[in-house]
Each structure stands twice: as structure tokens, then as C-alpha cells.
Design a protein around this motif. Structure first.
Motif, PDB file in Angstrom:
ATOM      1  N   ASP A  11     -47.086  62.446  13.553  1.00 14.14           N
ATOM      2  CA  ASP A  11     -47.918  61.899  12.489  1.00 14.14           C
ATOM      3  C   ASP A  11     -47.073  60.945  11.617  1.00 14.14           C
ATOM      4  O   ASP A  11     -46.066  61.340  11.047  1.00 14.14           O
ATOM      5  CB  ASP A  11     -48.489  63.039  11.629  1.00 14.14           C
ATOM      6  CG  ASP A  11     -49.458  62.540  10.584  1.00 14.14           C
ATOM      7  OD1 ASP A  11     -50.022  63.371   9.859  1.00 14.14           O
ATOM      8  OD2 ASP A  11     -49.645  61.309  10.484  1.00 14.14           O
ATOM      9  N   SER A  12     -47.528  59.687  11.529  1.00 16.81           N
ATOM     10  CA  SER A  12     -46.750  58.675  10.809  1.00 16.81           C
ATOM     11  C   SER A  12     -46.990  58.726   9.307  1.00 16.81           C
ATOM     12  O   SER A  12     -46.219  58.147   8.535  1.00 16.81           O
ATOM     13  CB  SER A  12     -47.130  57.287  11.324  1.00 16.81           C
ATOM     14  OG  SER A  12     -48.488  57.007  11.005  1.00 16.81           O
TER      15      SER A  12
ATOM     16  N   TYR B 118     -50.284  46.301   6.770  1.00 15.73           N
ATOM     17  CA  TYR B 118     -50.478  45.271   7.803  1.00 15.73           C
ATOM     18  C   TYR B 118     -51.667  45.679   8.674  1.00 15.73           C
ATOM     19  O   TYR B 118     -51.847  46.856   8.950  1.00 15.73           O
ATOM     20  CB  TYR B 118     -49.244  45.176   8.711  1.00 15.73           C
ATOM     21  CG  TYR B 118     -47.929  45.092   7.989  1.00 15.73           C
ATOM     22  CD1 TYR B 118     -47.356  46.227   7.413  1.00 15.73           C
ATOM     23  CD2 TYR B 118     -47.233  43.895   7.898  1.00 15.73           C
ATOM     24  CE1 TYR B 118     -46.142  46.167   6.746  1.00 15.73           C
ATOM     25  CE2 TYR B 118     -46.010  43.828   7.244  1.00 15.73           C
ATOM     26  CZ  TYR B 118     -45.481  44.970   6.668  1.00 15.73           C
ATOM     27  OH  TYR B 118     -44.273  44.903   6.022  1.00 15.73           O
TER      28      TYR B 118
ATOM     29  N   TYR C 170     -53.340  44.929  12.527  1.00 13.79           N
ATOM     30  CA  TYR C 170     -53.130  44.379  13.862  1.00 13.79           C
ATOM     31  C   TYR C 170     -54.362  44.675  14.707  1.00 13.79           C
ATOM     32  O   TYR C 170     -55.016  45.688  14.542  1.00 13.79           O
ATOM     33  CB  TYR C 170     -51.915  45.015  14.540  1.00 13.79           C
ATOM     34  CG  TYR C 170     -50.584  44.694  13.908  1.00 13.79           C
ATOM     35  CD1 TYR C 170     -50.094  45.459  12.849  1.00 13.79           C
ATOM     36  CD2 TYR C 170     -49.801  43.642  14.378  1.00 13.79           C
ATOM     37  CE1 TYR C 170     -48.865  45.177  12.274  1.00 13.79           C
ATOM     38  CE2 TYR C 170     -48.572  43.347  13.806  1.00 13.79           C
ATOM     39  CZ  TYR C 170     -48.107  44.122  12.755  1.00 13.79           C
ATOM     40  OH  TYR C 170     -46.890  43.838  12.192  1.00 13.79           O
TER      41      TYR C 170
ATOM     42  N   PHE D  99     -55.243  48.458  14.411  1.00 14.79           N
ATOM     43  CA  PHE D  99     -54.191  49.283  13.831  1.00 14.79           C
ATOM     44  C   PHE D  99     -53.853  48.815  12.441  1.00 14.79           C
ATOM     45  O   PHE D  99     -53.816  47.619  12.153  1.00 14.79           O
ATOM     46  CB  PHE D  99     -52.909  49.182  14.665  1.00 14.79           C
ATOM     47  CG  PHE D  99     -52.950  49.924  15.968  1.00 14.79           C
ATOM     48  CD1 PHE D  99     -53.058  49.247  17.168  1.00 14.79           C
ATOM     49  CD2 PHE D  99     -52.868  51.307  15.990  1.00 14.79           C
ATOM     50  CE1 PHE D  99     -53.082  49.930  18.369  1.00 14.79           C
ATOM     51  CE2 PHE D  99     -52.895  51.996  17.188  1.00 14.79           C
ATOM     52  CZ  PHE D  99     -53.002  51.302  18.382  1.00 14.79           C
TER      53      PHE D  99
ATOM     54  N   SER E 157     -45.383  49.729   5.180  1.00 15.38           N
ATOM     55  CA  SER E 157     -43.936  49.750   4.965  1.00 15.38           C
ATOM     56  C   SER E 157     -43.677  49.861   3.474  1.00 15.38           C
ATOM     57  O   SER E 157     -44.520  49.511   2.653  1.00 15.38           O
ATOM     58  CB  SER E 157     -43.256  48.510   5.551  1.00 15.38           C
ATOM     59  OG  SER E 157     -43.678  47.338   4.890  1.00 15.38           O
TER      60      SER E 157
ATOM     61  N   SER F 111     -41.776  48.178   1.565  1.00 17.54           N
ATOM     62  CA  SER F 111     -41.830  46.903   0.877  1.00 17.54           C
ATOM     63  C   SER F 111     -42.322  45.863   1.870  1.00 17.54           C
ATOM     64  O   SER F 111     -42.529  46.163   3.047  1.00 17.54           O
ATOM     65  CB  SER F 111     -40.451  46.503   0.344  1.00 17.54           C
ATOM     66  OG  SER F 111     -39.617  46.075   1.409  1.00 17.54           O
TER      67      SER F 111
ATOM     68  N   VAL G 296     -38.062  45.437   7.221  1.00 16.16           N
ATOM     69  CA  VAL G 296     -38.360  46.814   6.840  1.00 16.16           C
ATOM     70  C   VAL G 296     -39.263  47.455   7.888  1.00 16.16           C
ATOM     71  O   VAL G 296     -40.229  46.848   8.335  1.00 16.16           O
ATOM     72  CB  VAL G 296     -39.024  46.846   5.449  1.00 16.16           C
ATOM     73  CG1 VAL G 296     -39.487  48.248   5.109  1.00 16.16           C
ATOM     74  CG2 VAL G 296     -38.058  46.334   4.403  1.00 16.16           C
ATOM     75  N   GLU G 297     -38.960  48.693   8.259  1.00 11.91           N
ATOM     76  CA  GLU G 297     -39.701  49.364   9.329  1.00 11.91           C
ATOM     77  C   GLU G 297     -41.167  49.563   8.960  1.00 11.91           C
ATOM     78  O   GLU G 297     -41.503  49.936   7.835  1.00 11.91           O
ATOM     79  CB  GLU G 297     -39.070  50.720   9.636  1.00 11.91           C
ATOM     80  CG  GLU G 297     -39.747  51.469  10.772  1.00 11.91           C
ATOM     81  CD  GLU G 297     -39.011  52.726  11.159  1.00 11.91           C
ATOM     82  OE1 GLU G 297     -37.833  52.878  10.788  1.00 11.91           O
ATOM     83  OE2 GLU G 297     -39.628  53.576  11.825  1.00 11.91           O
ATOM     84  N   GLN G 298     -42.032  49.323   9.920  1.00 16.30           N
ATOM     85  CA  GLN G 298     -43.461  49.547   9.753  1.00 16.30           C
ATOM     86  C   GLN G 298     -43.843  50.840  10.459  1.00 16.30           C
ATOM     87  O   GLN G 298     -43.383  51.124  11.562  1.00 16.30           O
ATOM     88  CB  GLN G 298     -44.262  48.387  10.352  1.00 16.30           C
ATOM     89  CG  GLN G 298     -44.011  47.065   9.650  1.00 16.30           C
ATOM     90  CD  GLN G 298     -44.796  45.928  10.258  1.00 16.30           C
ATOM     91  OE1 GLN G 298     -45.917  46.101  10.732  1.00 16.30           O
ATOM     92  NE2 GLN G 298     -44.215  44.740  10.225  1.00 16.30           N
TER      93      GLN G 298
ATOM     94  N   PHE H 140     -47.084  52.951  11.924  1.00 20.87           N
ATOM     95  CA  PHE H 140     -48.433  52.644  12.384  1.00 20.87           C
ATOM     96  C   PHE H 140     -49.353  53.851  12.291  1.00 20.87           C
ATOM     97  O   PHE H 140     -48.952  54.988  12.521  1.00 20.87           O
ATOM     98  CB  PHE H 140     -48.387  52.156  13.836  1.00 20.87           C
ATOM     99  CG  PHE H 140     -47.929  50.736  13.971  1.00 20.87           C
ATOM    100  CD1 PHE H 140     -46.585  50.411  13.871  1.00 20.87           C
ATOM    101  CD2 PHE H 140     -48.852  49.714  14.163  1.00 20.87           C
ATOM    102  CE1 PHE H 140     -46.163  49.099  13.975  1.00 20.87           C
ATOM    103  CE2 PHE H 140     -48.436  48.399  14.271  1.00 20.87           C
ATOM    104  CZ  PHE H 140     -47.085  48.081  14.180  1.00 20.87           C
ATOM    105  N   GLY H 141     -50.613  53.551  11.992  1.00 25.14           N
ATOM    106  CA  GLY H 141     -51.645  54.568  12.010  1.00 25.14           C
ATOM    107  C   GLY H 141     -52.188  54.755  13.415  1.00 25.14           C
ATOM    108  O   GLY H 141     -51.790  54.053  14.342  1.00 25.14           O
ATOM    109  N   PRO H 142     -53.124  55.708  13.574  1.00 22.28           N
ATOM    110  CA  PRO H 142     -53.664  56.025  14.901  1.00 22.28           C
ATOM    111  C   PRO H 142     -54.665  55.005  15.416  1.00 22.28           C
ATOM    112  O   PRO H 142     -55.014  55.032  16.589  1.00 22.28           O
ATOM    113  CB  PRO H 142     -54.346  57.384  14.686  1.00 22.28           C
ATOM    114  CG  PRO H 142     -54.701  57.382  13.237  1.00 22.28           C
ATOM    115  CD  PRO H 142     -53.643  56.603  12.541  1.00 22.28           C
TER     116      PRO H 142
END
Lengths: 114, 114
Positions: free
Chosen positions: A1-2, A33, A35, A90, A94, A96, A101-103, A105-107
Motif C-alpha cells: 500500500d503506497s 500527478y 497519468y 493513475f 510526492s 514536493s 523527488v520520488e513519486q 502511485f495509487g492503485p
């Protein structure tokens, strides 16, 4: 789970209709973000918000719009839907909007336009 | 046009075989490079990333990637794959634009046969 949540999981609608997809970022993340993942176009960046302001724009159609609210959740509005809009959408977040910077992601929300 | 290319669309390996997935990009300047993995039914997860320094980067689950600037490549490797590595793998580039949006390759589906 992110820690990124998206609703709904699945959405089936007809051509010409309008839908709203919702994203809640991880706690503490200010940037969101969107996508789109489709069979023919792959994973494409649509738009980025940072703390309520639009930060970057990708291949987002004029029929699509997004916003980020004061509580930092974001909504992606898709209108005048066409069959080709069927895709997995999606959201990522992040801490910032800074480059690199690492992103997370959702499901995703699977949209089917019939 | 600027792009990210993953030439292997579907790779099938037996357990314990070595893996190498290709990724080439056409963006100029300084880029940040990522590999993401999407297990069946799950969200995208970051495997590893390269920003600068040692061109050989190690990620989670035994994966590593090598950045070769002269070849505009960032290939993913694993010495010995497991059945649990069955997933879709995406290479992504964050170009030198100032924004943090990612441009993804079309993905490589890896199937590991027990």
C-alpha cells in the motif's frame, strides 16, 4: 500500500458523459500527478499540481481538467467522453514538486467508456 | 521526438535465469532515470533510481541497473529471477525540464516459469 488512494476503482460510463476521478495523496505530500495508461498510448503524464497550483502539463486533452483542493486531494474531470478515453488513470504523489523527488502511485481508476 | 524505448515487450524466463531488460531514451541534458514494477493487480512501485554518481545502481529485490550515458541506456538486470518477479516493468525518465513529471516506456511484461 503506497498511501495514495483513488476512487472509484472502476467506472463504466457512456460516450458523451462526464466523470470525476478522485485522488488523495499520501499524508504530507503536497504534489499530485495524474497519468493515463492505455493499450495504445502506454503510460502518459497528464498534469501535475503542487499545493493547489498547476505545476506541469503533459498530453492532457482540452476535454480533461484537474484541480487540487486546499486539503490537497485532487480531482480529474473527464468530459465529452469518447471510446478512446477508456484507460487506467493513475494518481501519484510526492512530498514536493522538486525534480527527482520520488513519486508514489495509487492503485488507479479503471474507466470504461461504452 | 523525445521518447523512452523498451524494446522487449514480453520476456519469458525460467526461474534462476538471468534477466536483462533494455531501456533507451532520447532526452538530452541531465536526466533522472527510474525503473518501476507493476505486479498483477497492484500499483506501480519504484524498483530503483539513478540521479548521478555511480552508474551502477542497486534497487530492491536484487535488481540493479546500469546507466550508460554514451548509449542513452539504463538497462535493468537481475542475476537470478524468481516466479514472484512476474510483473510488468517500466522504465521512466524525468528530463531536465525543472518539473518532476515522468515519461514512461511502453513496459516489458516478464513471465517467470517455475
Amino acid at each position: 500500500d503506497s498511501g495514495v488512494t483513488q476512487t472509484p476503482k472502476h467506472l463504466i460510463t457512456a460516450t458523451g458523459q462526464r466523470v470525476t476521478l478522485r485522488c488523495s495523496p499520501r499524508s504530507g505530500d503536497l504534489s499530485v500527478y495524474w497519468y493515463q495508461q492505455s493499450l495504445d498510448q502506454g503510460l502518459q503524464f497528464l498534469i501535475q499540481y503542487y499545493n493547489g497550483e498547476e505545476r506541469a502539463k503533459g498530453n492532457i486533452l482540452e476535454r480533461f481538467s484537474a484541480q487540487q483542493f486546499p486539503d490537497l486531494h485532487s480531482e480529474l474531470n473527464l468530459s465529452s467522453l469518447e471510446l478512446g478515453d477508456s484507460a487506467l488513470y493513475f494518481c501519484a504523489s510526492s512530498v514536493s514538486g522538486t525534480r527527482g523527488v520520488e513519486q508514489y502511485f495509487g492503485p488507479g481508476t479503471r474507466l470504461t467508456v461504452t | 521526438a523525445q521518447s523512452v524505448s523498451q524494446h522487449n515487450h514480453h520476456v519469458i524466463l525460467s526461474e534462476a535465469a538471468s534477466l536483462e531488460l533494455g531501456c533507451n531514451y532520447s532526452y538530452g541534458g541531465t536526466v533522472n532515470l527510474f525503473w518501476y514494477v507493476q505486479y498483477p493487480g497492484q500499483h506501480l512501485q519504484l524498483l530503483l533510481k539513478y540521479f548521478s554518481g555511480d552508474p551502477l545502481v542497486k534497487g530492491i529485490k536484487g535488481f540493479e541497473a546500469e546507466f550508460i550515458k554514451s548509449k542513452f541506456s539504463f538497462n535493468l538486470r537481475k542475476p537470478s529471477v524468481q516466479w514472484s518477479d512476474t510483473a510488468e516493468y517500466f522504465c521512466a525518465v524525468n528530463p531536465q525540464t525543472g518539473a518532476n513529471n515522468l515519461f514512461f516506456g511502453t513496459g516489458t511484461r516478464l513471465t517467470v516459469i517455475p
